[in-house]
Design an enzyme around this catalytic site. Structure first.
Site, PDB file in Angstrom:
ATOM      1  CD  GLN A   1      -5.567  10.552   2.266  1.00 51.91           C
ATOM      2  OE1 GLN A   1      -6.329   9.631   2.538  1.00 51.91           O
ATOM      3  NE2 GLN A   1      -4.297  10.531   2.586  1.00 51.91           N
TER       4      GLN A   1
ATOM      5  CG  ASP B   1     -24.641  15.053  11.122  1.00 49.62           C
ATOM      6  OD1 ASP B   1     -24.190  15.516  10.058  1.00 49.62           O
ATOM      7  OD2 ASP B   1     -25.538  14.193  11.179  1.00 49.62           O
TER       8      ASP B   1
ATOM      9  CG  PHE C   1      -2.355  -0.062   0.976  1.00 47.73           C
ATOM     10  CD1 PHE C   1      -2.925  -1.226   0.508  1.00 47.73           C
ATOM     11  CD2 PHE C   1      -3.171   1.056   1.163  1.00 47.73           C
ATOM     12  CE1 PHE C   1      -4.287  -1.293   0.244  1.00 47.73           C
ATOM     13  CE2 PHE C   1      -4.532   1.002   0.890  1.00 47.73           C
ATOM     14  CZ  PHE C   1      -5.090  -0.168   0.433  1.00 47.73           C
TER      15      PHE C   1
ATOM     16  CG  LEU D   1     -11.463   4.818  -2.999  1.00 43.10           C
ATOM     17  CD1 LEU D   1     -10.860   6.207  -2.955  1.00 43.10           C
ATOM     18  CD2 LEU D   1     -11.237   4.106  -1.691  1.00 43.10           C
TER      19      LEU D   1
ATOM     20  CB  THR E   1      -9.025   0.063  -3.090  1.00 44.09           C
ATOM     21  OG1 THR E   1      -7.960  -0.146  -2.166  1.00 44.09           O
ATOM     22  CG2 THR E   1      -9.098  -1.146  -4.006  1.00 44.09           C
ATOM     23  CD  GLU E   2      -2.683   3.920  -1.271  1.00 39.55           C
ATOM     24  OE1 GLU E   2      -3.082   5.104  -1.272  1.00 39.55           O
ATOM     25  OE2 GLU E   2      -2.036   3.424  -0.344  1.00 39.55           O
TER      26      GLU E   2
ATOM     27  CD  GLU F   1     -12.898   9.962   7.625  1.00 40.22           C
ATOM     28  OE1 GLU F   1     -13.226   8.790   7.349  1.00 40.22           O
ATOM     29  OE2 GLU F   1     -12.904  10.895   6.804  1.00 40.22           O
TER      30      GLU F   1
ATOM     31  CG  HIS G   1      -7.906   7.692  -2.623  1.00 40.75           C
ATOM     32  ND1 HIS G   1      -7.537   7.170  -3.839  1.00 40.75           N
ATOM     33  CD2 HIS G   1      -7.696   6.712  -1.712  1.00 40.75           C
ATOM     34  CE1 HIS G   1      -7.135   5.924  -3.662  1.00 40.75           C
ATOM     35  NE2 HIS G   1      -7.226   5.617  -2.384  1.00 40.75           N
TER      36      HIS G   1
ATOM     37  CB  SER H   1      -8.647   5.154   8.228  1.00 40.84           C
ATOM     38  OG  SER H   1      -9.863   5.434   8.881  1.00 40.84           O
ATOM     39  CG  LEU H   2     -10.285   0.095   7.671  1.00 38.27           C
ATOM     40  CD1 LEU H   2     -10.218  -1.127   6.746  1.00 38.27           C
ATOM     41  CD2 LEU H   2     -11.728   0.342   8.101  1.00 38.27           C
TER      42      LEU H   2
ATOM     43  NE  ARG I   1      -7.035   7.629   6.331  1.00 40.23           N
ATOM     44  CZ  ARG I   1      -7.271   6.618   5.485  1.00 40.23           C
ATOM     45  NH1 ARG I   1      -6.566   5.505   5.555  1.00 40.23           N
ATOM     46  NH2 ARG I   1      -8.218   6.737   4.565  1.00 40.23           N
TER      47      ARG I   1
ATOM     48  CG  HIS J   1     -10.390   9.009   0.619  1.00 39.51           C
ATOM     49  ND1 HIS J   1     -11.416   8.137   0.343  1.00 39.51           N
ATOM     50  CD2 HIS J   1      -9.459   8.289   1.306  1.00 39.51           C
ATOM     51  CE1 HIS J   1     -11.105   6.932   0.822  1.00 39.51           C
ATOM     52  NE2 HIS J   1      -9.938   7.011   1.417  1.00 39.51           N
TER      53      HIS J   1
ATOM     54  NE  ARG K   1      -4.686   6.549   0.219  1.00 38.11           N
ATOM     55  CZ  ARG K   1      -5.591   5.948   0.972  1.00 38.11           C
ATOM     56  NH1 ARG K   1      -6.320   6.659   1.808  1.00 38.11           N
ATOM     57  NH2 ARG K   1      -5.761   4.658   0.889  1.00 38.11           N
TER      58      ARG K   1
HETATM   59  C1  LIG Z   1     -14.712   4.201  -0.158  1.00 39.94           C
HETATM   60  C2  LIG Z   1     -13.768   4.215   1.007  1.00 39.94           C
HETATM   61  C3  LIG Z   1     -12.780   3.235   1.113  1.00 39.94           C
HETATM   62  C4  LIG Z   1     -11.907   3.233   2.199  1.00 39.94           C
HETATM   63  N1  LIG Z   1     -10.960   2.261   2.297  1.00 39.94           N
HETATM   64  C5  LIG Z   1     -10.160   2.196   3.382  1.00 39.94           C
HETATM   65  C6  LIG Z   1      -9.239   1.140   3.565  1.00 39.94           C
HETATM   66  O1  LIG Z   1      -9.150   0.224   2.770  1.00 39.94           O
HETATM   67  N2  LIG Z   1      -8.465   1.144   4.669  1.00 39.94           N
HETATM   68  C7  LIG Z   1      -8.540   2.123   5.611  1.00 39.94           C
HETATM   69  O2  LIG Z   1      -7.823   2.056   6.601  1.00 39.94           O
HETATM   70  N3  LIG Z   1      -9.430   3.141   5.462  1.00 39.94           N
HETATM   71  C8  LIG Z   1     -10.233   3.191   4.381  1.00 39.94           C
HETATM   72  N4  LIG Z   1     -11.130   4.228   4.252  1.00 39.94           N
HETATM   73  C9  LIG Z   1     -11.300   5.154   5.354  1.00 39.94           C
HETATM   74  C10 LIG Z   1     -12.102   4.490   6.457  1.00 39.94           C
HETATM   75  O3  LIG Z   1     -12.973   3.567   5.904  1.00 39.94           O
HETATM   76  C11 LIG Z   1     -12.913   5.502   7.248  1.00 39.94           C
HETATM   77  O4  LIG Z   1     -12.080   6.532   7.691  1.00 39.94           O
HETATM   78  C12 LIG Z   1     -13.514   4.800   8.459  1.00 39.94           C
HETATM   79  O5  LIG Z   1     -14.235   3.664   8.053  1.00 39.94           O
HETATM   80  C13 LIG Z   1     -14.412   5.720   9.265  1.00 39.94           C
HETATM   81  O6  LIG Z   1     -14.985   4.950  10.295  1.00 39.94           O
HETATM   82  P1  LIG Z   1     -15.772   5.603  11.492  1.00 39.94           P
HETATM   83  O7  LIG Z   1     -16.125   4.481  12.402  1.00 39.94           O
HETATM   84  O8  LIG Z   1     -15.001   6.734  12.025  1.00 39.94           O
HETATM   85  O9  LIG Z   1     -17.071   6.179  10.814  1.00 39.94           O
HETATM   86  P2  LIG Z   1     -18.170   5.501   9.861  1.00 39.94           P
HETATM   87  O10 LIG Z   1     -17.861   4.100   9.524  1.00 39.94           O
HETATM   88  O11 LIG Z   1     -18.410   6.464   8.766  1.00 39.94           O
HETATM   89  O12 LIG Z   1     -19.429   5.442  10.795  1.00 39.94           O
HETATM   90  C14 LIG Z   1     -20.046   6.624  11.265  1.00 39.94           C
HETATM   91  C15 LIG Z   1     -21.272   6.250  12.054  1.00 39.94           C
HETATM   92  O13 LIG Z   1     -21.756   7.407  12.698  1.00 39.94           O
HETATM   93  C16 LIG Z   1     -23.131   7.527  12.444  1.00 39.94           C
HETATM   94  N5  LIG Z   1     -23.520   8.941  12.486  1.00 39.94           N
HETATM   95  C17 LIG Z   1     -22.969  10.001  11.842  1.00 39.94           C
HETATM   96  N6  LIG Z   1     -23.609  11.127  12.166  1.00 39.94           N
HETATM   97  C18 LIG Z   1     -24.574  10.777  13.038  1.00 39.94           C
HETATM   98  C19 LIG Z   1     -25.585  11.487  13.735  1.00 39.94           C
HETATM   99  N7  LIG Z   1     -25.744  12.795  13.598  1.00 39.94           N
HETATM  100  N8  LIG Z   1     -26.404  10.781  14.546  1.00 39.94           N
HETATM  101  C20 LIG Z   1     -26.288   9.445  14.688  1.00 39.94           C
HETATM  102  N9  LIG Z   1     -25.361   8.732  14.042  1.00 39.94           N
HETATM  103  C21 LIG Z   1     -24.512   9.397  13.242  1.00 39.94           C
HETATM  104  C22 LIG Z   1     -23.373   6.890  11.100  1.00 39.94           C
HETATM  105  O14 LIG Z   1     -24.709   6.499  10.974  1.00 39.94           O
HETATM  106  C23 LIG Z   1     -22.407   5.694  11.191  1.00 39.94           C
HETATM  107  O15 LIG Z   1     -23.026   4.632  11.856  1.00 39.94           O
HETATM  108  C24 LIG Z   1     -12.014   4.239   3.172  1.00 39.94           C
HETATM  109  C25 LIG Z   1     -13.006   5.207   3.079  1.00 39.94           C
HETATM  110  C26 LIG Z   1     -13.856   5.199   1.997  1.00 39.94           C
HETATM  111  C27 LIG Z   1     -14.883   6.302   1.908  1.00 39.94           C
END
Ligand SMILES: Cc1cc2nc3c(=O)[nH]c(=O)nc-3n(C[C@H](O)[C@H](O)[C@H](O)COP(=O)(O)OP(=O)(O)OC[C@H]3O[C@@H](n4cnc5c(N)ncnc54)[C@H](O)[C@@H]3O)c2cc1C
Length: 580
Positions: free
Chosen positions: A218, A199, A98, A230, A232-233, A382, A220, A398-399, A393, A351, A264
């Site tokens: 960022q 939000d 990656f 997206l 993926t990388e 995030e 991507h 991120s995961l 990043r 991204h 990136r």
């Molecule tokens: C297409 C894509 C591919 C990616 N691929 C990778 C990868 O391969 N590897 C990697 O490390 N990272 C990757 N990333 C980045 C990574 O996936 C994200 O940064 C990460 O999943 C964010 O997780 P999170 O738990 O912070 O938020 P999210 O998974 O976005 O979850 C947010 C949660 O908060 C809830 N929420 C938001 N606002 C409110 C509100 N006002 N009230 C109630 N609930 C709310 C939503 O409903 C949801 O349940 C990728 C991102 C994208 C977009």
């Protein structure tokens, strides 16, 4: 992850505006980084150095070390929970290359990213959801949090809008964790889901609490042409190359050692510069991402790319199909092309938010630039800024950040809430405040369309606050965003019903995004240097003497913004010029 750890010991509710397994994590394709060293030599210290270098030295190095060290155990923990990772021929967790992840001795790309085909995030989300259900975590699905309750300087709960009924509910809590993801929807071309509108970041700003490093967003390098979806990388990790209209693999010029697997920010800028030089395919604003076995095998030969067994690498169409199944589907569905036969048209797409809610290593939230802890509030994922990713990043970090700091936060929440009584709240006051805000939107006699305001903001941010930035562009953005905020005061929504009134909620989200856009543009305008994802045409160099510091931005009640700064924690990696 946090809910799983609290759910095992204390009464836990997960509130999500979506059905939880539809969260954006489910869209994460490429994988999760951890120096397991399953396929070749690797060390968590190399991972930490790469993360700091990738972040252009803005990362706090103490927390990076924690993340990269914890990474190894946490990946095995996920495996033991049942996550179906891809396997090596010996049955160990498989890993792929990656961007920015390197062997620190040879400087070449290292296989560090653990994956389950190109659906790693989906698998993490499903695995953790199932574990939460097993541990009696209560889920409130499709409840949108619209305010936080603060009393005596402490967070004591949330106000949520039940999307089905339009009813407002108060959740009284001893501890609240915010894990609400990013806000890529501030830009018009983005890889982010419709719901990523930041939000809770906006709610915190409105309650007087700061956001850190918001100027670092960022782009991507490889979003599908026009759509931003997206790619993926991992496509480049598996050997895919970027090609311009002259048939040139142009990353050779920008990053001679790691080429297409530079970080990136570097690759996005390279694509942008190729497009500016008129080298977009067919004169249009995209380049090709080529994963056809013929091209990939040609460049493997040129690079003398060897597999673990020392033999020259080569790939087949079947291999691409197996490793990148979802990507192949996207390309066929949206563009009618088969990536094993045709190159994919791509350009940078908004991204990932490096900035966000300032937190400590155990996910406690800071209320100011002096790292004062805000009691009762935690944040991970995030939306938070610990800050491990600094100014940019690395893919698959991120995961990792989510599960490492979600778990640490969960642990600390359990200890802290067990020692606490419920603090007093005035539930009716909390509801009345939100009701007034919603009534103002519903009863507005204004004529402005929130959709038009959203679109104007998105286009403005994509034009002026994206891969490259100038003083004039950012000044113009700040001025226009202020006007959009004025117009937002007299919007009109046509649906006034209670049941599933998504028009109302989407309008409310536009208000949140306007605040985040403004804070982003203001923070970016102030930072007179280029670092990571923040690249200025008028200040082209990184300036450690003046800008090796985090921005801490406050939104004042009159709409003005105050910027403060705090130092970056440097442990063993002294800032150097980045070369890839
Ligand atoms: C297409 C894509 C591919 C990616 N691929 C990778 C990868 O391969 N590897 C990697 O490390 N990272 C990757 N990333 C980045 C990574 O996936 C994200 O940064 C990460 O999943 C964010 O997780 P999170 O738990 O912070 O938020 P999210 O998974 O976005 O979850 C947010 C949660 O908060 C809830 N929420 C938001 N606002 C409110 C509100 N006002 N009230 C109630 N609930 C709310 C939503 O409903 C949801 O349940 C990728 C991102 C994208 C977009």
């Amino acid at each position: 992850m946090a809910a799983l750890y609290t759910g095992k010991e204390v009464d836990t509710a997960v509130i999500s505006k979506l059905y939880p397994t539809r969260s954006h994590t489910g869209a994460a394709q490429g994988g999760i980084g951890a120096a397991l060293g399953n396929l070749e030599e690797d060390h968590w210290e190399w991972h930490a150095f790469d993360t700091v270098k990738g972040g252009d030295y803005l990362s706090d190095q103490d927390v990076v070390e924690v993340m990269c060290k914890d990474a190894i155990d946490i990946v095995y923990e996920l495996e033991h929970m049942g996550l179906p990772f891809d396997r090596t021929s010996e049955g160990r967790i498989s890993q792929r290359r990656f961007g920015g992840h390197t062997n620190n001795k040879t400087k070449k790309a290292v296989m560090r990213t653990c994956n389950a085909a190109d659906r790693t995030g989906h698998m993490i989300l499903q695995t953790l959801y199932q574990q939460c259900i097993k541990n009696n975590v209560n889920f409130f699905d499709e409840f949108q949090v619209v305010d936080l309750i603060f009393e005596e300087g402490e967070c004591r709960g949330v106000v949520a809008y039940e999307i089905l009924t339009g009813e407002l509910h108060v959740f009284h809590a001893k501890g609240v964790m915010i894990a609400t993801g990013g806000w890529g929807r501030v830009w018009s071309v983005t890889s982010n889901a419709l719901t990523l509108t930041g939000d809770l970041n906006a709610i915190l700003l409105r309650n007087g609490y700061p956001m850190e490093d918001m100027e670092f967003f960022q782009f991507h390098p490889t979003g599908l042409h026009k759509l931003g979806i997206l790619i993926t990388e991992a496509v480049r990790g598996e050997g895919g190359v970027l090609i311009n209209s002259e048939g040139e693999r142009f990353m050779n010029r920008y990053a001679p050692t790691v080429k297409d697997l530079a970080s990136r920010d570097v690759v996005s800028r390279a694509i942008y510069l190729e497009l500016q030089a008129g080298k977009g395919i067919n004169g249009e604003r995209y380049v090709h991402l080529d994963i056809t076995p013929e091209t990939v095998n040609h460049y493997f030969k040129e690079d003398d790319a060897r597999a673990v067994d020392g033999k020259l690498r080569s790939i087949t169409a079947e291999y691409v199909q197996e490793k990148l199944e979802d990507i192949s589907d996207f390309c066929e569905t949206y563009l009618g092309i088969e990536p094993t036969k045709d190159p994919i048209p791509v350009h940078p797409t908004a991204h990932y938010a490096m900035g966000g809610i300032p937190t400590d290593v155990d996910s406690r939230v800071f209320s100011d630039e002096n790292n004062t802890i805000l009691s009762g509030l935690y944040s991970a994922g995030e939306c938070a800024c610990i800050s491990v990713h600094g100014a940019n990043r690395l893919g698959s970090n991120s995961l990792l950040d989510l599960v490492v700091f979600g778990k640490r936060g969960g642990h600390v929440m359990v200890q802290e809430v067990k020692e606490k009584e419920f603090g007093k709240i005035d539930a009716q006051k909390a509801i009345d405040k939100v009701q007034a805000e919603f009534d103002a939107i519903l009863n507005s006699k204004g004529q402005n369309s929130p959709n038009e305001i959203r679109e104007e903001m998105q286009i403005l941010m994509t034009d002026k606050v994206s891969v490259f930035r100038t003083k004039e562009g950012m000044q113009e953005s700040v001025a226009k965003l202020r006007k959009l905020k004025e117009r937002f005061k007299s919007i009109k929504v046509s649906d006034t019903s209670k049941c599933f009134n998504l028009e109302l909620l989407e309008a409310w989200e536009v208000g949140c995004m306007l605040d985040l856009a403004l804070v982003t543009a203001k923070s970016a305008l102030a930072r007179q240097e280029s670092r990571g994802a923040h690249a200025r045409e008028d200040y082209t160099e990184r300036d450690d003497a003046n800008w090796l510091k985090h921005t801490i931005a406050f939104l004042n009640s009159d709409g003005s913004i105050t910027l403060k700064y705090k130092p970056v924690t440097v442990t063993k990696y002294k800032p150097q010029k980045r070369v890839y």
